[in-house]
Design a protein around this motif. Structure first.
Motif, short mmCIF file in Angstrom:
data_model
loop_
_atom_site.label_atom_id
_atom_site.label_comp_id
_atom_site.label_asym_id
_atom_site.label_seq_id
_atom_site.Cartn_x
_atom_site.Cartn_y
_atom_site.Cartn_z
N ASN A 147 35.77 52.15 45.70
CA ASN A 147 36.18 50.75 45.89
C ASN A 147 35.31 49.84 45.05
O ASN A 147 34.08 49.94 45.09
N THR A 148 35.94 48.95 44.27
CA THR A 148 35.20 48.19 43.26
C THR A 148 35.38 46.69 43.37
O THR A 148 34.42 45.94 43.26
N PHE A 149 36.60 46.20 43.56
CA PHE A 149 36.78 44.76 43.65
C PHE A 149 38.10 44.43 44.33
O PHE A 149 38.93 45.30 44.57
N ILE A 150 38.26 43.14 44.64
CA ILE A 150 39.52 42.64 45.17
C ILE A 150 40.04 41.56 44.23
O ILE A 150 39.27 40.94 43.50
N SER A 151 41.34 41.39 44.25
CA SER A 151 41.97 40.31 43.50
C SER A 151 42.73 39.46 44.51
O SER A 151 43.63 39.97 45.19
N THR A 152 42.34 38.18 44.63
CA THR A 152 42.90 37.33 45.68
C THR A 152 43.75 36.22 45.08
O THR A 152 43.37 35.59 44.10
N SER A 153 44.90 36.00 45.69
CA SER A 153 45.75 34.86 45.33
C SER A 153 46.22 34.21 46.62
O SER A 153 45.90 34.67 47.72
N GLU A 154 46.99 33.13 46.51
CA GLU A 154 47.52 32.48 47.70
C GLU A 154 48.50 33.40 48.43
O GLU A 154 48.74 33.24 49.62
#
Length: 198
Positions: A147-154
């Motif tokens: 697990n490395t990162f998250i990508s967040t949007s609305e």
């Protein structure tokens, strides 16, 4: 010990971590780090423990697509630990016995290339800050990714793990041994027979 390079990017010599439930942290040296993620699409670091351990997870050698496979994320996300500290009215998580391993479940949503070469896994087993470097495993306990990162949007949050295919090559390039299996993961449901009342 495998983790993300960004987890130890500010460390120059050694880090300390709790291992195998020991009450005192163990010294770890940084054996190898990947180059900048922006250039390579890799985000790996290998740490060497000053004390040996018999515990390890094996890598799952991928055979075909893993889309829709069930997965589990494990780690110590900061938001979850803060909530637990508030519920316990304590900030004393220095004791490893009081530091809960936080696990979430989900499925593999998609498989994607990063930088046109490194394989990534987009999954629904929720992760947040603090999960970085922790394993994404299948239901047989074998590692599918880091697990490395998250990508967040609305609209949504995407959870991203780097696939073991890139990790495998990173370890081979560093001449670091690892264990992997190509055995298919086919968990079986076990029925528990309760004693009948007399």
């Amino acid at each position: 010990i495998v983790t993300n390079a960004h987890v130890v990017e500010n460390e120059t010599q050694a880090v300390r971590a709790y291992i195998d439930g020991k009450r005192e942290p163990v010294a770890l040296s940084i054996r190898r780090r990947s180059t900048a993620f922006e250039d390579s699409g890799r985000d790996y670091a290998v740490l060497m423990s000053s004390e040996p351990s018999d515990f390890f997870l094996s890598l799952q050698k991928q055979q075909g697509s893993i889309q829709l496979q069930s997965v589990i994320s494990a780690g110590f996300p900061g938001d979850a630990l803060e909530l637990l500290a508030d519920l316990q009215q304590s900030e004393n998580f220095d004791n490893p016995d009081k530091l809960p391993l936080f696990m979430t479940t989900g499925i593999v949503n998609a498989e994607q290339k990063i930088k046109g070469k490194e394989d990534a896994i987009i999954h629904s087993a929720t992760i947040s800050q603090g999960n970085s470097g922790g394993p994404l495993i299948n239901t047989c306990g074998r590692v599918l990714g880091i697990n490395t990162f998250i990508s967040t949007s609305e609209v949504r949050t995407l959870n991203i793990a780097l696939s073991v295919s890139g990790l495998r090559q990173f370890l081979k390039d560093a001449a670091i041994d690892f264990y992997e299996t190509d055995e298919a993961c086919s968990p079986k449901l076990v029925t528990l027979e309760l004693p009948q009342e007399q």
